[in-house]
Motif scaffolding. Structure first.
Motif, PDB file in Angstrom:
ATOM      1  N   LYS A  19       2.920 -26.370  18.850  1.00  0.00           N
ATOM      2  CA  LYS A  19       2.085 -26.656  17.633  1.00  0.00           C
ATOM      3  C   LYS A  19       2.671 -27.784  16.966  1.00  0.00           C
ATOM      4  CE  LYS A  19      -1.484 -25.855  14.948  1.00  0.00           C
ATOM      5  NZ  LYS A  19      -2.882 -25.975  15.693  1.00  0.00           N
ATOM      6  N   ALA A  20       4.068 -27.748  16.623  1.00  0.00           N
ATOM      7  CA  ALA A  20       4.768 -28.755  15.729  1.00  0.00           C
ATOM      8  C   ALA A  20       4.598 -30.048  16.409  1.00  0.00           C
ATOM      9  CB  ALA A  20       6.240 -28.587  15.508  1.00  0.00           C
ATOM     10  N   VAL A  21       4.761 -30.135  17.596  1.00  0.00           N
ATOM     11  CA  VAL A  21       4.651 -31.590  18.639  1.00  0.00           C
ATOM     12  C   VAL A  21       3.156 -31.998  18.542  1.00  0.00           C
ATOM     13  CG1 VAL A  21       4.693 -32.494  20.816  1.00  0.00           C
ATOM     14  CG2 VAL A  21       6.428 -30.973  20.189  1.00  0.00           C
ATOM     15  N   SER A  22       2.056 -31.109  18.522  1.00  0.00           N
ATOM     16  CA  SER A  22       0.848 -31.515  18.784  1.00  0.00           C
ATOM     17  C   SER A  22       0.365 -31.870  17.096  1.00  0.00           C
ATOM     18  CB  SER A  22      -0.021 -30.280  19.035  1.00  0.00           C
ATOM     19  OG  SER A  22      -0.337 -29.341  18.109  1.00  0.00           O
ATOM     20  N   LEU A  23       1.027 -31.626  15.951  1.00  0.00           N
ATOM     21  CA  LEU A  23       0.892 -32.100  14.868  1.00  0.00           C
ATOM     22  C   LEU A  23       1.667 -33.086  14.261  1.00  0.00           C
ATOM     23  CD1 LEU A  23       0.352 -28.646  12.996  1.00  0.00           C
ATOM     24  CD2 LEU A  23      -1.460 -30.012  13.638  1.00  0.00           C
ATOM     25  N   GLY A 100       6.898 -19.922   5.659  1.00  0.00           N
ATOM     26  CA  GLY A 100       7.426 -20.244   7.237  1.00  0.00           C
ATOM     27  C   GLY A 100       7.999 -19.057   7.576  1.00  0.00           C
ATOM     28  N   GLY A 101       8.121 -17.893   7.008  1.00  0.00           N
ATOM     29  CA  GLY A 101       8.545 -16.890   7.535  1.00  0.00           C
ATOM     30  C   GLY A 101       7.411 -15.690   7.491  1.00  0.00           C
ATOM     31  N   LEU A 112       7.172  -5.524  14.855  1.00  0.00           N
ATOM     32  CA  LEU A 112       7.826  -6.037  15.799  1.00  0.00           C
ATOM     33  C   LEU A 112       8.988  -6.736  15.547  1.00  0.00           C
ATOM     34  CD1 LEU A 112       4.933  -6.667  18.417  1.00  0.00           C
ATOM     35  CD2 LEU A 112       6.142  -4.406  17.907  1.00  0.00           C
ATOM     36  N   GLY A 113       8.860  -7.538  14.500  1.00  0.00           N
ATOM     37  CA  GLY A 113       9.921  -8.500  14.100  1.00  0.00           C
ATOM     38  C   GLY A 113       9.550  -9.407  13.132  1.00  0.00           C
ATOM     39  N   ALA A 114      10.022 -10.860  13.150  1.00  0.00           N
ATOM     40  CA  ALA A 114       9.452 -11.786  12.389  1.00  0.00           C
ATOM     41  C   ALA A 114      10.117 -13.025  12.838  1.00  0.00           C
ATOM     42  CB  ALA A 114      10.066 -11.791  10.781  1.00  0.00           C
ATOM     43  N   ILE A 115       9.005 -14.005  12.495  1.00  0.00           N
ATOM     44  CA  ILE A 115       9.379 -15.448  12.839  1.00  0.00           C
ATOM     45  C   ILE A 115       9.819 -16.347  11.613  1.00  0.00           C
ATOM     46  CG2 ILE A 115       7.176 -15.979  13.017  1.00  0.00           C
ATOM     47  CD1 ILE A 115       7.567 -17.917  15.570  1.00  0.00           C
ATOM     48  N   GLY A 116      10.587 -17.231  11.788  1.00  0.00           N
ATOM     49  CA  GLY A 116      10.873 -17.994  10.763  1.00  0.00           C
ATOM     50  C   GLY A 116      10.912 -19.537  11.084  1.00  0.00           C
ATOM     51  N   VAL A 117      10.321 -20.266  10.574  1.00  0.00           N
ATOM     52  CA  VAL A 117      10.216 -21.723  10.847  1.00  0.00           C
ATOM     53  C   VAL A 117      10.490 -22.871   9.646  1.00  0.00           C
ATOM     54  CG1 VAL A 117       8.576 -23.564  11.828  1.00  0.00           C
ATOM     55  CG2 VAL A 117       8.223 -21.223  12.405  1.00  0.00           C
ATOM     56  N   ASP A 125       5.390 -25.434   8.440  1.00  0.00           N
ATOM     57  CA  ASP A 125       6.234 -24.612   9.145  1.00  0.00           C
ATOM     58  C   ASP A 125       5.231 -23.347   9.268  1.00  0.00           C
ATOM     59  OD1 ASP A 125       8.106 -26.470   8.854  1.00  0.00           O
ATOM     60  OD2 ASP A 125       9.124 -25.242   7.040  1.00  0.00           O
ATOM     61  N   GLU A 126       4.631 -22.724   8.216  1.00  0.00           N
ATOM     62  CA  GLU A 126       4.085 -21.480   8.320  1.00  0.00           C
ATOM     63  C   GLU A 126       2.510 -21.761   9.240  1.00  0.00           C
ATOM     64  OE1 GLU A 126       2.601 -18.414   5.144  1.00  0.00           O
ATOM     65  OE2 GLU A 126       1.195 -20.137   5.068  1.00  0.00           O
ATOM     66  N   ALA A 127       2.130 -22.606   9.286  1.00  0.00           N
ATOM     67  CA  ALA A 127       0.946 -22.987  10.368  1.00  0.00           C
ATOM     68  C   ALA A 127       1.527 -22.906  11.628  1.00  0.00           C
ATOM     69  CB  ALA A 127       0.170 -24.267   9.962  1.00  0.00           C
ATOM     70  N   CYS A 128       2.429 -23.428  11.879  1.00  0.00           N
ATOM     71  CA  CYS A 128       3.204 -23.461  13.324  1.00  0.00           C
ATOM     72  C   CYS A 128       3.383 -21.889  13.614  1.00  0.00           C
ATOM     73  CB  CYS A 128       4.159 -24.428  13.309  1.00  0.00           C
ATOM     74  SG  CYS A 128       3.856 -25.947  13.395  1.00  0.00           S
ATOM     75  N   ALA A 129       4.009 -20.991  12.763  1.00  0.00           N
ATOM     76  CA  ALA A 129       4.316 -19.904  13.011  1.00  0.00           C
ATOM     77  C   ALA A 129       3.169 -18.882  13.268  1.00  0.00           C
ATOM     78  CB  ALA A 129       5.150 -19.145  11.812  1.00  0.00           C
ATOM     79  N   LEU A 130       2.095 -18.962  12.479  1.00  0.00           N
ATOM     80  CA  LEU A 130       0.683 -18.489  12.563  1.00  0.00           C
ATOM     81  C   LEU A 130      -0.030 -18.744  13.897  1.00  0.00           C
ATOM     82  CD1 LEU A 130      -0.415 -18.405   9.011  1.00  0.00           C
ATOM     83  CD2 LEU A 130       0.320 -16.491   9.966  1.00  0.00           C
TER      84      LEU A 130
END
Length: 141
Positions: A19-23, A100-101, A112-117, A125-130
């Motif tokens: 997602k980050a690369v596409s943006l 971003g978290g 199940l956990g969490a992602i941080g970007v 950052d948050e848009a990529c995580a979502l």
């Protein structure tokens, strides 16, 4: 306790970076933690600065510690800055009060956990995580 597998964590990271690369974003760092705040996986894009892993972890761990996204923690910091500032010293893994978290849940709402970007703007950052969470068939908590 249900938690993300290494395979799921790596898929989340891959989808986030895609997602980050596409943006055409700046180089990002992505971490995935289990519900207890322990890191499952981490990747930094080429060119990402060295502190980014700790920042991404602080976003993910903060979300897990308080049960809300790191965006919400940032909003809390505006209203209660002393409270949020004190949390950093108390929380294993730290707390970064910026978007971003994101908590990752299953379809039944189990954490199940969490992602941080981190690496670009907090909103990006948050848009990529979502986007990654959705692409993996999971839910943001």
């Amino acid at each position: 306790m249900s938690m993300l597998t290494l395979e799921q964590a790596n898929k989340l990271i891959g989808e986030t970076i895609d997602k980050a690369v596409s943006l055409s974003l700046k180089p990002i760092t992505v971490v995935v933690h289990d519900p207890g705040g322990h890191m499952i996986a981490c990747q930094r894009q080429d060119g990402a600065s060295s502190l980014r892993q700790k920042l991404a972890s602080g976003k993910a761990c903060g979300a897990l510690a308080l049960g809300v996204s790191s965006r919400k923690i940032g909003e809390m910091a505006v209203d209660r800055p002393h409270f949020v500032a004190s949390l950093h010293a108390l929380a294993d893994g730290g707390i970064v009060p910026a978007a971003g978290g994101v908590i990752v849940t299953d379809a039944d709402g189990r954490v199940l956990g969490a992602i941080g970007v981190t690496g670009d703007t907090s909103d990006n950052d948050e848009a990529c995580a979502l986007a990654a969470i959705e692409a993996c068939g999971l839910r943001a908590g």
